[in-house]
Motif scaffolding. Structure first.
Motif, mmCIF file in Angstrom:
data_model
loop_
_atom_site.group_PDB
_atom_site.id
_atom_site.type_symbol
_atom_site.label_atom_id
_atom_site.label_comp_id
_atom_site.label_asym_id
_atom_site.label_seq_id
_atom_site.Cartn_x
_atom_site.Cartn_y
_atom_site.Cartn_z
ATOM 1 N N GLN A 1 0.867 -1.186 0.000
ATOM 2 C CA GLN A 1 0.000 0.000 0.000
ATOM 3 C C GLN A 1 0.898 1.229 0.000
ATOM 4 O O GLN A 1 1.369 1.662 1.042
ATOM 5 N N HIS A 2 1.150 1.725 -1.198
ATOM 6 C CA HIS A 2 2.113 2.817 -1.341
ATOM 7 C C HIS A 2 1.370 4.133 -1.524
ATOM 8 O O HIS A 2 1.111 4.559 -2.648
ATOM 9 N N ASN A 3 0.995 4.722 -0.424
ATOM 10 C CA ASN A 3 0.245 5.970 -0.494
ATOM 11 C C ASN A 3 1.209 7.157 -0.487
ATOM 12 O O ASN A 3 1.566 7.693 0.552
ATOM 13 N N CYS A 4 1.593 7.549 -1.703
ATOM 14 C CA CYS A 4 2.629 8.586 -1.813
ATOM 15 C C CYS A 4 2.217 9.913 -1.170
ATOM 16 O O CYS A 4 3.069 10.642 -0.658
ATOM 17 N N ILE A 5 0.920 10.236 -1.220
ATOM 18 C CA ILE A 5 0.494 11.565 -0.751
ATOM 19 C C ILE A 5 0.885 11.788 0.707
ATOM 20 O O ILE A 5 1.412 12.829 1.079
ATOM 21 N N SER A 6 0.647 10.772 1.530
ATOM 22 C CA SER A 6 0.936 10.977 2.949
ATOM 23 C C SER A 6 2.273 10.357 3.367
ATOM 24 O O SER A 6 2.678 10.477 4.510
ATOM 25 N N CYS A 7 2.946 9.686 2.425
ATOM 26 C CA CYS A 7 4.179 8.971 2.808
ATOM 27 C C CYS A 7 5.310 9.954 3.127
ATOM 28 O O CYS A 7 5.528 10.930 2.410
ATOM 29 N N LYS B 1 4.429 -0.708 3.153
ATOM 30 C CA LYS B 1 5.198 -0.004 2.111
ATOM 31 C C LYS B 1 6.506 -0.728 1.786
ATOM 32 O O LYS B 1 7.273 -0.281 0.945
ATOM 33 N N ASN C 1 7.848 10.655 0.329
ATOM 34 C CA ASN C 1 7.435 11.325 -0.908
ATOM 35 C C ASN C 1 8.522 12.300 -1.365
ATOM 36 O O ASN C 1 8.944 13.171 -0.618
ATOM 37 N N GLN D 1 -2.580 0.658 -10.651
ATOM 38 C CA GLN D 1 -2.095 -0.639 -10.219
ATOM 39 C C GLN D 1 -2.403 -1.682 -11.298
ATOM 40 O O GLN D 1 -3.550 -1.838 -11.705
ATOM 41 N N GLN E 1 9.003 5.411 -6.148
ATOM 42 C CA GLN E 1 8.226 6.514 -6.734
ATOM 43 C C GLN E 1 8.915 7.026 -8.006
ATOM 44 O O GLN E 1 8.261 7.282 -9.022
#
Ligand code: SF4
Ligand code: FES
Length: 356
Positions: A100-106, A151, A109, A126, A115
């Motif tokens: 689960q690669h949530n770039c916005i909150s990672c 991640k 980033n 995906q 990325q």
């Protein structure tokens, strides 16, 4: 161009020299040819875990991992063929689909190799359904390191850094198949493990699976100014980068390829910078009068120290005084301190509190 008499190979059609023992990746790097890497950790044993560094080598049936393939004379290596790019793109798609690669909150980033590769290959959605993987809660049970295995791309760099770079041997890859993850002995918390919190695992993690706890939410990579300095703790003189935002340090990392630490830091160098902002920090000289301290100017304090030295040396000789230089001093300050004691006071009673 033939760099040495050790051997010559063809890299993307161009003759290049190599030194025996170099990998295809190293030969490419020396010659300015970019090959992406994820699991590769410089100067450590190659693991060949991620395969993103794959290249085509004439005569080989399959693509080869450049980071673990030794260069040999006469080899013909191609780093940018359609087959290579198709394979690399597929690897990135699989990695993106497996977590689960949530770039916005990672936190990573803007400073994440996955990325960068997603951007390079224009991967906008995906490609594969996520496998049945356990949902990992974020582990932030200690003041130093936050682990988020949703991640994690299982590149193994953290394990290698822990085992081979800093030789703490606190983590390994545990479980099998889709359930594989980085574990401490017995898959417990970092706090209950052999981890010494040097943070080397955080330093090498190419994504946002391991991040500094204190730095979370305090500054993105592109927002911070990187200031190179020498670690203020012991006498080793490790080279570090202060990541500074708005005049405040948000995290500390090691300078790669710089002596003496070559990309390593200990727990103090990496995490113990809070003293800078301590309200208890002394910022004014204090002079003791009976049992009380009173604030003084630097001139007054230094005059008092000098007069006391003179008085003691005058009455009891130079060996009645001794100096201990602080480990946080620079080499130059420590040099001046010993000069003061040896050349001015005429005593060899001078030492340093941490000679490691
Ligand atoms: Fe790689 Fe980071 Fe996962 Fe460790 S935590 S295996 S360094 S992605
Ligand atoms: Fe070569 Fe991962 S960088 S296999």
């Amino acid at each position: 161009m033939k760099a040495t008499n050790e051997g010559v190979l063809l890299l993307n059609g161009k003759e290049v020299g190599f030194i025996e023992g170099q990998t295809v990746l190293e030969v490419a790097q020396v010659n300015g040819v970019h090959i992406p890497t994820l699991c590769h950790l410089k100067e450590m044993t190659p693991t060949g875990a991620c395969r993103i560094c794959c290249v085509e080598i004439k005569g080989m049936r399959t693509l080869a991992a450049a980071c673990s393939t030794p260069a040999t004379a006469g080899m013909e290596v191609f780093t940018e063929t359609e087959k290579v790019h198709k394979a690399r793109r597929l690897i990135v798609e699989l990695l993106v689909s497996s977590g689960q690669h949530n770039c916005i909150s990672c936190e990573a980033n803007g400073n994440c190799r996955l990325q960068d590769l997603v951007y390079f290959y224009h991967i906008e959605k995906q490609a594969f359904a996520s496998p049945e993987v356990p949902l990992y809660p974020t582990d932030a049970d200690n003041p130093f390191i936050v682990r988020d295995f949703s991640k994690c791309i299982l590149c193994g760099r953290c394990v290698q850094a822990c085992n081979e770079m800093v030789v703490n041997r606190a983590i390994t890859i545990g479980y099998r198949g889709a359930k594989s993850k980085v574990v401490t002995g017995g898959d417990g918390s970092y706090m209950g493990s052999d981890c010494v919190f040097c943070g080397q695992c955080v330093e090498v993690c190419p994504v946002g699976a391991l991040v500094e706890n204190k730095g979370r939410g305090t500054g993105r990579n592109w927002e911070t100014k990187k200031v190179r300095t020498t670690c203020p703790y012991c006498g080793v003189g490790c080279q570090q980068l202060l990541h500074v935002k708005g005049g405040k340090i948000v995290k500390v990392t090691a300078v790669q390829d710089a002596q003496p630490n070559k990309g390593r830091l200990c727990i103090k160098g990496r995490f113990a910078y809070d003293f800078i902002y301590s309200k208890e920090r002394l910022t004014t000289p204090l002079i003791r009068e009976k049992d009380q301290f009173r604030e003084a100017s630097w001139d007054e304090a230094l005059d008092l120290v000098a007069s006391k030295f003179k008085e003691i040396i005058g009455s009891d000789g130079p060996d009645a005084v001794a100096g201990v230089s602080c480990a946080r001093s620079t080499n130059e300050d420590s040099y001046n301190m010993q000069k003061l004691f040896r050349a001015v006071f005429k005593t060899n009673n001078i030492d340093h509190c941490a000679r490691t």
